[in-house]
Design an enzyme around this catalytic site. Structure first.
Site, PDB file in Angstrom:
ATOM      1  N   SER A  50       1.001  -1.056   0.028  1.00 24.85           N
ATOM      2  CA  SER A  50       0.054   0.028   0.063  1.00 24.85           C
ATOM      3  C   SER A  50       0.890   1.202  -0.057  1.00 24.85           C
ATOM      4  O   SER A  50       0.522   2.286  -0.459  1.00 24.85           O
ATOM      5  CB  SER A  50      -1.074   0.096   1.182  1.00 24.85           C
ATOM      6  OG  SER A  50      -0.342  -0.027   2.371  1.00 24.85           O
ATOM      7  N   LEU A  68      11.903  -5.987   5.231  1.00 28.00           N
ATOM      8  CA  LEU A  68      12.458  -5.909   6.815  1.00 28.00           C
ATOM      9  C   LEU A  68      13.607  -6.361   7.114  1.00 28.00           C
ATOM     10  O   LEU A  68      14.126  -6.330   8.136  1.00 28.00           O
ATOM     11  CB  LEU A  68      11.504  -7.322   7.348  1.00 28.00           C
ATOM     12  CG  LEU A  68      10.088  -7.028   7.252  1.00 28.00           C
ATOM     13  CD1 LEU A  68       9.109  -8.298   7.869  1.00 28.00           C
ATOM     14  CD2 LEU A  68       9.670  -5.598   8.114  1.00 28.00           C
ATOM     15  N   LEU A  96      18.139  -5.818   6.825  1.00 29.55           N
ATOM     16  CA  LEU A  96      18.885  -4.819   6.617  1.00 29.55           C
ATOM     17  C   LEU A  96      19.545  -4.622   5.460  1.00 29.55           C
ATOM     18  O   LEU A  96      19.580  -5.628   4.728  1.00 29.55           O
ATOM     19  CB  LEU A  96      20.165  -4.950   7.620  1.00 29.55           C
ATOM     20  CG  LEU A  96      19.834  -4.789   9.186  1.00 29.55           C
ATOM     21  CD1 LEU A  96      21.104  -5.363   9.965  1.00 29.55           C
ATOM     22  CD2 LEU A  96      19.668  -3.301   9.536  1.00 29.55           C
ATOM     23  N   ILE A  97      19.627  -3.456   5.215  1.00 26.86           N
ATOM     24  CA  ILE A  97      20.201  -2.959   3.672  1.00 26.86           C
ATOM     25  C   ILE A  97      21.949  -3.143   3.947  1.00 26.86           C
ATOM     26  O   ILE A  97      22.608  -2.523   4.745  1.00 26.86           O
ATOM     27  CB  ILE A  97      19.869  -1.547   3.472  1.00 26.86           C
ATOM     28  CG1 ILE A  97      18.513  -1.472   3.192  1.00 26.86           C
ATOM     29  CG2 ILE A  97      20.832  -1.198   1.865  1.00 26.86           C
ATOM     30  CD1 ILE A  97      17.916  -2.467   2.085  1.00 26.86           C
ATOM     31  N   HIS A 140       8.424   3.654   8.796  1.00 27.15           N
ATOM     32  CA  HIS A 140       8.239   2.897   9.838  1.00 27.15           C
ATOM     33  C   HIS A 140       6.889   3.219  10.875  1.00 27.15           C
ATOM     34  O   HIS A 140       6.758   4.626  10.981  1.00 27.15           O
ATOM     35  CB  HIS A 140       9.237   3.107  11.041  1.00 27.15           C
ATOM     36  CG  HIS A 140       9.530   1.994  12.263  1.00 27.15           C
ATOM     37  ND1 HIS A 140       9.659   0.893  12.108  1.00 27.15           N
ATOM     38  CD2 HIS A 140       9.029   2.402  13.535  1.00 27.15           C
ATOM     39  CE1 HIS A 140       9.511   0.441  13.379  1.00 27.15           C
ATOM     40  NE2 HIS A 140       9.115   1.214  14.233  1.00 27.15           N
ATOM     41  N   ASP A 143      16.210   1.057  11.719  1.00 24.69           N
ATOM     42  CA  ASP A 143      15.235   2.193  12.297  1.00 24.69           C
ATOM     43  C   ASP A 143      16.040   3.570  12.691  1.00 24.69           C
ATOM     44  O   ASP A 143      15.533   4.218  13.563  1.00 24.69           O
ATOM     45  CB  ASP A 143      14.344   1.528  13.050  1.00 24.69           C
ATOM     46  CG  ASP A 143      13.124   0.525  12.594  1.00 24.69           C
ATOM     47  OD1 ASP A 143      12.981   0.862  11.407  1.00 24.69           O
ATOM     48  OD2 ASP A 143      12.730  -0.218  13.161  1.00 24.69           O
ATOM     49  N   GLU A 155       0.748   6.901   6.922  1.00 28.47           N
ATOM     50  CA  GLU A 155       1.795   6.402   6.205  1.00 28.47           C
ATOM     51  C   GLU A 155       1.703   6.835   4.596  1.00 28.47           C
ATOM     52  O   GLU A 155       2.585   7.339   4.138  1.00 28.47           O
ATOM     53  CB  GLU A 155       2.171   5.085   6.115  1.00 28.47           C
ATOM     54  CG  GLU A 155       2.492   4.552   7.637  1.00 28.47           C
ATOM     55  CD  GLU A 155       2.662   3.093   7.655  1.00 28.47           C
ATOM     56  OE1 GLU A 155       3.364   2.527   6.851  1.00 28.47           O
ATOM     57  OE2 GLU A 155       2.315   2.285   8.631  1.00 28.47           O
TER      58      GLU A 155
HETATM   59  C1  GRF Z   1       3.999  -0.465   6.858  1.00 26.34           C
HETATM   60  O1  GRF Z   1       3.096  -0.419   8.028  1.00 26.34           O
HETATM   61  C2  GRF Z   1       5.323   0.033   6.816  1.00 26.34           C
HETATM   62  O2  GRF Z   1       5.306   1.229   7.878  1.00 26.34           O
HETATM   63  C3  GRF Z   1       6.213  -1.091   7.298  1.00 26.34           C
HETATM   64  O3  GRF Z   1       5.719  -2.090   6.622  1.00 26.34           O
HETATM   65  C4  GRF Z   1       4.323  -1.916   6.426  1.00 26.34           C
HETATM   66  C5  GRF Z   1       4.176  -2.192   4.789  1.00 26.34           C
HETATM   67  O4  GRF Z   1       2.876  -1.861   4.527  1.00 26.34           O
HETATM   68  N1  GRF Z   1       7.576  -0.714   7.038  1.00 26.34           N
HETATM   69  P1  GRF Z   1       2.536  -2.083   3.119  1.00 26.34           P
HETATM   70  O5  GRF Z   1       3.145  -3.270   2.232  1.00 26.34           O
HETATM   71  O6  GRF Z   1       3.173  -0.632   2.273  1.00 26.34           O
HETATM   72  O7  GRF Z   1       0.801  -1.793   2.868  1.00 26.34           O
END
Ligand code: GRF
Length: 185
Positions: free
Chosen positions: A16, A81, A83-84, A100, A141, A170
Site C-alpha cells: 500500500s 524487513l 537490513l540493507i 516505520h 530504524d 503513512e
Molecule cells: C507499513 O506499516 C510500513 O510502515 C512498514 O511495513 C508496512 C508495509 O505496509 N515498514 P504496505 O506493504 O506498504 O501496505
C-alpha cells in the site's frame, strides 16, 4: 521525468505504501518517476499490485540487491524487513528512505515490525503514535528523520485499529518525505 525511484517491498507486503508513492509520482505531487518495484520473492503480493499499476517489477536473489538498484536515483523501502547492506547504502550515496509505523526513535529496532510495533505502543500506555520516514543506515530504524505524522492512541485500540489509523498517515507521510528530500537535492 525526474529522478528514478526504485521501491523495495517485502516478501509478504501488501504494497500500500508502494502504491501511495507511485500515485504521488504520477499525479505530479512528487516530481520523480516510479522506475522499478523490487522484491526478494516473486510471490510478494506487492509485485502483483505493481504490475497492475503498470510499473516494471524485478526480483533479486540473496546478494543481488546492489546490482538490482543500479540506475536508480533513490531507493524507497516499503515493508522490506531486512537490513540493507553497507555496500548498497554507499552505492546509493545515502539516497535510501524507509517508513516505520511508529514515532521513532521509540518502538524501532530489530523485531519491531507489523503488529509487534502497535502491540508495544498500546502496552506502554502511549497516548500518541504515528509514522516516521527516515534515511536508511546499516542499523534498523536509525538515520535522519525526514517526516513524522502523529495520531492519538485511543483507549479501546487494538493493534489492528491502531495499525489502520497509522497506515492512513503513512500514505501521506511517504510522498511528503520523498518530495522533501528531492527538493533539498
Ligand atoms: C507499513 O506499516 C510500513 O510502515 C512498514 O511495513 C508496512 C508495509 O505496509 N515498514 P504496505 O506493504 O506498504 O501496505
Amino acid at each position: 521525468m525526474g529522478p528514478k525511484v526504485a521501491i523495495l517491498v517485502g516478501k509478504y507486503g501488501r504494497g500500500s505504501n508502494m502504491e501511495a508513492l507511485v500515485r504521488a509520482m504520477r499525479s505530479g505531487q512528487v516530481q520523480a518517476s516510479p522506475w522499478l518495484v523490487l522484491a526478494g520473492s516473486d510471490s510478494a503480493p506487492a509485485l502483483t499490485l505493481a504490475r497492475e499499476l503498470g510499473v516494471t517489477t524485478r526480483t533479486f536473489g540473496p546478494s543481488e540487491l546492489a546490482q538490482a538498484v543500479v540506475g536508480a536515483d533513490w531507493l524507497c523501502l516499503a515493508g522490506y524487513l531486512s537490513l540493507i547492506p553497507a555496500v548498497v547504502i554507499e552505492q546509493m550515496g545515502g539516497r535510501i528512505l524507509n517508513i516505520h509505523p511508529a514515532l521513532l526513535p521509540k518502538f524501532g529496532g530489530k523485531g519491531m515490525y507489523g503488529s509487534h510495533v502497535h502491540e508495544a505502543v498500546i502496552r506502554s500506555g502511549e497516548r500518541e503514535s504515528g509514522c516516521t520516514v527516515h534515511r536508511v543506515t546499516a542499523q534498523y530504524d536509525e538515520g535522519e528523520i525526514i517526516v513524522q505524522l502523529r495520531c492519538p492512541v485511543q483507549q479501546n485500540d487494538t493493534p489492528e485499529t491502531l495499525a489502520a489509523r497509522v497506515l492512513a498517515l503513512e500514505h501521506k507521510a511517504y510522498p511528503m518525505a520523498l518530495a522533501q528530500v528531492l527538493s533539498d537535492g
